[in-house]
Design a protein around this motif. Structure first.
Motif: not given
Length: 194
Positions: A127-151
């Motif tokens: 379960v901890v591994d699922g949260f870690g990988i999931g939040f890492g994936f979420s962080f990457a998507l939000v960062l990438l999406g945020g930069i693309r949306e902003l620019l």
């Protein structure tokens, strides 16, 4: 302490997007905005955590010959749950993500964690591994999406930051996803070397 390592390795050392380069289809396909990235990331996190939990609980009952098909059925069950909940309560996000929600079933991040980690570890670690990988994936998507949306639109989470006449439309289009992802991977590799 070991649980914390499982969480942070998925977020930092084994980030699915920036380090392992997994899940590129949804990463490039849905990150035209930060909210789409967040929605896809949280949906994938839910599926990761729940499928890891179930796999770790029933791993000894699954025959070796049908291990992978069994994992896919488990993952598909939770993807269906996410899809139905999104369609009922978040219809605009459901429309934006479209086909990428059912594609979570065959996402190599989810199946890979079920096979490589949850099938070999206990419930809490899985379960901890699922949260870690999931939040890492979420962080990457939000960062990438945020930069693309902003620019690309001058907005962040649909809030106007600067006027539209200063935007570069390229960043909300498909080539913009590759450009921003390439720069983010380069920056992260540079940080890891120091």
């Amino acid at each position: 302490m070991n649980q914390w390592k499982n969480f942070t390795k998925g977020f930092i050392k084994e980030n699915p997007v920036f380090v392992l380069l997994l899940g590129m289809c949804p990463t490039l396909g849905v990150t035209s905005s930060a909210i789409n990235g967040l929605g896809m990331g949280l949906a994938t996190t839910f599926v990761l955590v729940m499928s890891n939990m179930v796999v770790s609980i029933i791993k000894k009952q699954i025959p070796e010959k049908v291990r992978i098909p069994s994992f896919i059925v488990i993952i598909a069950t939770f993807v269906t749950i996410v899809e139905l909940i999104m369609e009922a309560y978040l219809p605009s996000l459901f429309q934006s993500l479209g086909l990428f929600i059912p594609l979570i079933v065959v996402n190599c991040i989810v199946l890979g964690r079920a096979e490589a980690f949850a099938s070999k570890n206990n419930l809490v670690s899985s379960v901890v591994d699922g949260f870690g990988i999931g939040f890492g994936f979420s962080f990457a998507l939000v960062l990438l999406g945020g930069i693309r949306e902003l620019l690309g639109s001058g907005k962040l989470f649909s809030i106007t930051i600067y006027p539209e006449n200063y935007v570069t439309l390229l960043f909300v289009l498909a080539p913009g996803a590759f450009i921003v992802l390439g720069y983010l991977i380069a920056i992260i590799n540079r940080i890891k070397k120091d």
